[in-house]
Design an enzyme around this catalytic site. Structure first.
Site, short mmCIF file in Angstrom:
data_model
loop_
_atom_site.label_atom_id
_atom_site.label_comp_id
_atom_site.label_asym_id
_atom_site.label_seq_id
_atom_site.Cartn_x
_atom_site.Cartn_y
_atom_site.Cartn_z
N ARG A 41 0.98 -1.27 -0.12
CA ARG A 41 -0.01 -0.01 0.08
C ARG A 41 0.99 1.20 0.01
O ARG A 41 1.89 1.08 0.62
CB ARG A 41 -0.80 0.18 1.35
CG ARG A 41 -1.86 -1.12 1.45
CD ARG A 41 -2.68 -1.01 2.60
NE ARG A 41 -3.25 -2.08 2.99
CZ ARG A 41 -4.59 -2.42 2.94
NH1 ARG A 41 -5.41 -1.47 2.36
NH2 ARG A 41 -4.88 -3.52 3.18
N HIS A 81 -23.34 43.89 -8.24
CA HIS A 81 -24.52 44.20 -7.18
C HIS A 81 -25.17 42.82 -6.91
O HIS A 81 -25.27 42.65 -5.93
CB HIS A 81 -25.42 45.26 -8.19
CG HIS A 81 -26.78 45.28 -7.22
ND1 HIS A 81 -27.86 44.78 -7.54
CD2 HIS A 81 -26.75 46.45 -6.65
CE1 HIS A 81 -28.63 45.21 -6.79
NE2 HIS A 81 -28.08 46.27 -6.13
N ARG A 93 -25.35 50.46 4.61
CA ARG A 93 -25.50 51.35 3.38
C ARG A 93 -26.86 51.78 3.16
O ARG A 93 -27.80 51.12 2.84
CB ARG A 93 -25.33 50.45 2.26
CG ARG A 93 -23.77 49.73 2.09
CD ARG A 93 -23.75 48.76 0.96
NE ARG A 93 -22.44 48.55 0.46
CZ ARG A 93 -21.92 47.23 0.92
NH1 ARG A 93 -22.33 46.35 1.60
NH2 ARG A 93 -20.48 47.17 0.35
N ARG A 100 -23.39 54.63 7.03
CA ARG A 100 -22.67 55.47 5.92
C ARG A 100 -23.69 56.34 5.34
O ARG A 100 -24.91 55.87 4.90
CB ARG A 100 -22.04 54.51 5.01
CG ARG A 100 -21.58 55.16 3.58
CD ARG A 100 -20.91 54.22 2.82
NE ARG A 100 -22.13 53.53 1.94
CZ ARG A 100 -21.85 52.70 1.06
NH1 ARG A 100 -20.57 52.43 0.89
NH2 ARG A 100 -22.72 52.30 0.32
N GLY A 139 -12.72 51.01 2.40
CA GLY A 139 -13.87 50.54 1.18
C GLY A 139 -13.05 49.87 0.39
O GLY A 139 -12.83 50.53 -0.79
N THR A 140 -12.86 48.43 0.43
CA THR A 140 -11.85 47.91 -0.38
C THR A 140 -12.50 47.56 -1.88
O THR A 140 -11.56 47.26 -2.76
CB THR A 140 -11.03 46.84 0.34
OG1 THR A 140 -12.09 45.87 0.78
CG2 THR A 140 -10.03 47.20 1.30
N ASN A 141 -13.66 47.74 -1.84
CA ASN A 141 -14.51 47.38 -3.11
C ASN A 141 -13.98 48.36 -4.15
O ASN A 141 -13.43 48.23 -4.99
CB ASN A 141 -16.01 47.23 -3.10
CG ASN A 141 -16.26 46.20 -2.33
OD1 ASN A 141 -15.61 45.23 -2.06
ND2 ASN A 141 -17.27 46.40 -1.61
N ASP A 142 -14.43 49.69 -3.55
CA ASP A 142 -14.12 50.86 -4.43
C ASP A 142 -12.47 51.16 -4.63
O ASP A 142 -12.00 51.52 -5.46
CB ASP A 142 -14.84 52.15 -4.10
CG ASP A 142 -16.15 52.08 -4.65
OD1 ASP A 142 -16.10 52.13 -5.89
OD2 ASP A 142 -17.11 52.47 -3.75
N CYS A 144 -14.21 47.36 5.54
CA CYS A 144 -15.49 46.84 5.33
C CYS A 144 -15.91 46.80 3.93
O CYS A 144 -17.07 46.53 3.43
CB CYS A 144 -16.54 48.22 6.02
SG CYS A 144 -16.18 49.76 4.81
C1 PEP Z 1 -16.46 49.53 -0.72
O1 PEP Z 1 -16.48 50.40 -1.74
O2 PEP Z 1 -15.57 48.90 -0.55
C2 PEP Z 1 -17.79 49.72 0.17
C3 PEP Z 1 -17.82 48.91 1.30
O3 PEP Z 1 -18.73 50.43 -0.23
P1 PEP Z 1 -19.85 49.95 -1.70
O4 PEP Z 1 -19.47 48.35 -1.73
O5 PEP Z 1 -21.24 50.22 -1.21
O6 PEP Z 1 -19.32 50.79 -2.71
MG MG Z 2 -17.76 51.96 -1.96
#
Ligand code: PEP
Ligand code: MG
Length: 846
Positions: A79, A425, A532, A588, A736-739, A801
């Site tokens: 094995r 979204h 939001r 926010r 806001g790490t998305n933007d 966030c």
């Molecule tokens: C971001 O931009 O990271 C954020 C938390 O805000 P939103 O996603 O609403 O733009």
């Molecule tokens: Mg944002």
């Protein structure tokens, strides 16, 4: 000195032998543990990785010497024993040593039929796996004397030599073929995909065969003591008389282990052996500190334990087993916490497609929000709402979703979109609502007009057809799949409570609605890190007032419309404060561009003209005037707050008035107000001046004193670079790490899905940066912002966030950077709590 002809580095497994998992592999080590527990393990010899590697390179081990440990007429199995069981390895070979003499002997002791069948099986296995002959020639032969003759004849024909008789020669061939199989490219790639290092080594174990074939009770089986799907304590497995290896699991005539109304069982057939197995199971669990599956053989009523492997388990079973082991004092609470992968938790929060059921996949996309749901297809938010009002679960299928789809999403049980990425979204809202969601399913074609969906292979689905969305795997399935319910039971809560005892970074939730806030509380978030507020304006009655506000000609008209929104916002915030009961709530201020609130179709514009009592041409012209070429870089966030200050005024007033009401009700609350999309200090100054004035006015009017904190959302690169001066006016910074990712890369978060796969495949990005935080670029901005901000204000609260907040890697980054908390969608809070505990346990702060 001359090199010895044969390698002699192998070890008989005994309680005191030097068996090292790094050299001999996990299986050898596990067998030694079983030997130490005095389980009836047949004699076993372990070959270390160095020997196996040398064999692959052309040397050979002293096979006669090894076989000398197994008596005069040795019969053995070989094995694989890699360092980690997950890395796989070549298939086990049974009955090495079988030859004519053994066949004749077995025919006398066990009967001709058994002897023929066993010999044939060995010849087949040897021909296919060791001599690498064409399987078609050897498979499908009848297990009798004719089949055996046929196999031996084919072997001789193909190899130009008779089937080898010498056990040592057979063993040498088997060892060589297994060693070389491990070195092959396919095997290497396979194990590397499972996390094995490129230099991962293989050990091998040679074990005396326990026959499973005999006159008295003889056979083989596997037994385990926990259910692989639920983790509940339960004896599971099968036993098959006159069999070897794992036959019992694959052959239909195997019997149950425990007494069962459906048929015969080992418990009835051999009660003593069964009791012995139960005892061995308990010993393994207690001493190996794990739920094990035991492979066993019975020969003339005598039990042998051949092997034990960790029970395969679903995520929910893994958690249950870890908690049970800790509760029984077998492992520590910390060990239980570490044994559960944080990412695996999402599987417990939502229903899942039962992995045992059939799957007919018609589309694949990005697994944007985990869990699974079944419902009827709808192609519009209106249809989703109508379906929900009829009590019919529905799945919203859209090209992509926009803010106006929020009510449709609330009404649906799952969402499927053709476009979009991890932060589009649909993905963000899906995760927030805990809705299973697949985005970027680019191989489907939507025909919204005819209300149909066409798959790449031409299958057509119409509105009303039933499908299942598996948001965990990113697969859309035809019809209603079989489901497993969520498992947020006592074990789940217990494990997370243990995690909280050790974790050293805060976890908050992004929550926009009372329902989100309740979920956040249920998952023990330590507050709301991002509310939001714009999502509060999409309810039908509010949308009308919102549109009136947008179309107002003067500041007075605008203020009048906003005055009608004020009580609604006050009630929104009051509810959040009530649900969060004293925990921080970070609100926010309004963020999106205004045109998102306007209808996009001609029909919608006509209805709006009617509602506002204005000519269609004027409404259309004003709507067009609001449209921007780059809305995400246009008049949104704080820019709107400065140009149209009445909006923020109304929101701040609503927050303070709700605060007064909450304080009057006797509950503590210190609201946090956050300004989005800041890029300059002056923006903060302007907004702060008005908000401070409003707070003072509400305090004076109500006679209630309260505190609040004002902070800035850092989501433009400039805000990170200028954090030093921005922090003069902010008591917290939330990244806001998305933007911030969008702006750092100059990469639209809504359109990146189109080429992200190619970019990742080509190695341009190691991962989708909207999914896994880009620590090199965006991360550097976080570090700069944190350092400059804290230089100005030592006690500045720092957090993240964006959607990255719930990822274990981002949590590690933020913890190292000295952040106070991370904030993520409510349904990711459990994963974040566990990931933070893992970090505290594995990388304690100095
Ligand atoms: C971001 O931009 O990271 C954020 C938390 O805000 P939103 O996603 O609403 O733009
Ligand atoms: Mg944002």
């Amino acid at each position: 000195m001359q090199k010895p002809e044969f390698l002699t580095d192998f070890t008989v497994i005994s309680p005191s032998a030097q068996i090292d998992p790094a050299r001999h592999g996990w299986r050898a080590k596990c067998l030694q543990r079983l030997v130490r527990l005095e389980l009836p393990v047949p004699e076993t010899v372990a070959l270390p990785a160095s020997t196996v590697r040398a064999i692959a390179a052309g040397q050979m081990v002293d096979c006669a010497g090894i076989l000398g440990h197994f008596g005069d007429v040795p019969l053995v199995s070989v094995r694989p024993s890699p360092e980690n069981p997950d890395w796989g390895g070549p298939a086990t070979i049974l009955n090495v040593g079988f030859n004519t003499a053994r066949h004749d002997h077995l025919a006398r002791t066990h009967g001709q039929a058994a002897a023929d069948a066993l010999y044939l099986r060995f010849v087949q296995g040897y021909a296919i796996h060791v001599a690498r002959l064409d399987p078609d020639t050897f498979e499908g032969l009848e297990p009798n004397a004719t089949g055996l003759r046929e196999a031996l004849r084919s072997f001789q024909q193909e190899m130009d030599e008779p089937f080898p008789e010498d056990p040592a020669r057979q063993l040498a061939d088997v060892l060589r073929s297994m060693s070389r199989a491990w070195e092959g490219t396919t095997a290497r790639l396979l194990r590397q995909a499972k996390g094995a290092p490129s230099e991962a080594a293989l050990g091998l174990v040679v074990q005396k065969m326990a026959q499973g074939i005999g006159q008295g009770i003889s056979g083989s089986g596997v037994i385990q003591f926990a259910d692989p799907i639920t983790g509940d304590p339960k004896v599971k497995g099968r036993y098959l008389g006159q069999s070897q290896g794992r036959d019992a699991l694959t052959k239909g005539d195997a019997i149950y282990l425990t007494r069962d109304p459906r048929g015969a069982s080992l418990e009835e057939l051999a009660p003593e052996v069964f009791a012995e197995l139960i005892r061995h199971g308990a010993a393994c669990r207690g001493r190996l500190r794990e739920e094990m599956q035991i492979e066993f053989t019975i020969e003339d009523g005598r039990l042998s334990v051949l092997d034990a492997v960790k029970v395969q388990r679903s995520a929910r079973a893994g958690l249950k087993i870890a908690v049970a082991l800790a509760k029984d004092g077998i492992i520590t609470q910390s060990e239980a916490v570490l044994r559960v992968e944080p990412r695996a938790l999402s599987e417990l929060l939502h229903p899942q497609v039962d992995p045992r059921g059939p799957r007919d996949v018609f589309a694949r996309g990005i697994a944007a929000s985990p869990g699974a749901a079944t419902g009827r297809i709808v192609f519009s938010s209106q249809a989703a709402q109508a379906s929900a009002s009829r009590g019919e679960p529905c799945i919203l299928v859209r090209r992509e979703t926009a803010p106006e789809d929020i009510r449709g999403m609330h009404s649906a049980v799952a969402v499927l979109t053709e476009r979009g990425g991890m932060t589009s979204h649909a993905a963000v809202i899906g995760r927030g609502l805990g809705l299973p969601c697949i985005v970027g399913a680019s191989d489907i074609r939507l025909d919204a007009k005819d209300r149909r969906l066409v798959t790449r292979d031409g299958r057509v689905f119409n509105e009303g057809d039933i499908i299942t969305i598996d948001g965990t795997t990113g697969e859309a399935l035809v019809g209603a799949a079989e489901m497993l319910p969520p498992a947020q039971d006592g074990a789940f809560r217990q494990l997370l409570a243990w995690a909280d005892e050790v974790r050293d970074i805060g976890i908050r939730a992004n929550a926009d609605t009372p329902a989100d806030a309740q979920t956040a509380r249920d998952f023990s978030a330590e507050g709301i890190g991002l509310c939001r507020t714009e999502h509060m304006f999409f309810d039908e009655d509010r949308l009308v007032v919102m549109r009136e506000m947008i179309f107002a000609d003067t500041s007075t008209d605008r203020a009048a419309a906003l005055a009608r929104l004020l009580p609604m916002q006050r009630a929104d915030f009051g509810q959040l404060f009530e649900i969060m009961r004293g925990l921080p709530v970070c609100i926010r201020l309004f963020d999106p561009p205004l045109h998102e609130f306007l209808p996009h179709s001609r029909e919608g514009l006509r209805e709006l003209a009617e509602a506002l009592d204005r000519p269609l041409s004027e409404v259309t012209r004003r709507a067009e005037a609001l449209a921007e070429f780059n809305p995400m870089l246009g008049m949104r966030g704080v820019r709107l707050g400065i140009v149209l200050p009445e909006i923020y005024d109304m929101q701040a007033r609503a927050i303070f008035e709700a605060t007064v009401e909450t304080v009057r009700a006797g509950d503590p609350v210190v609201p946090e107000i956050m300004i989005p999309l800041v890029s300059a200090r002056r923006e903060v100054e302007l907004v702060k001046t008005r908000i401070d004035a409003l707070a003072a006015a509400v305090r004076t009017k109500s006679g209630v004193s309260f505190d609040y904190r004002l902070g800035v959302m850092v989501e433009t690169p400039r805000a990170a670079l200028r954090a030093g001066e921005i922090a003069q006016h902010a008591s917290f910074l939330s990244f806001g790490t998305n933007d911030l990712t969008q702006m750092t890369y100059g990469l639209s978060r809504d359109d990146a899905g189109r080429f992200m796969n190619t970019y990742v495949q080509e190695g341009v990005f190691p991962e989708d940066p909207f999914h896994i935080l880009d620590v090199d670029g965006v991360g550097e901005l976080l570090l700069i912002g944190a350092e400059r901000g804290r230089k100005t204000r030592e006690k500045l609260t720092l957090s993240i966030c964006g959607e990255h907040g719930g990822n274990p890697e981002s949590i590690a980054f933020c913890r190292n950077a000295g952040f106070d908390y991370v904030s993520c969608s409510p349904y990711r809070v459990p994963q974040a709590r566990l990931a933070a505990a893992h970090l505290a346990l594995t990388e304690p702060k100095g």
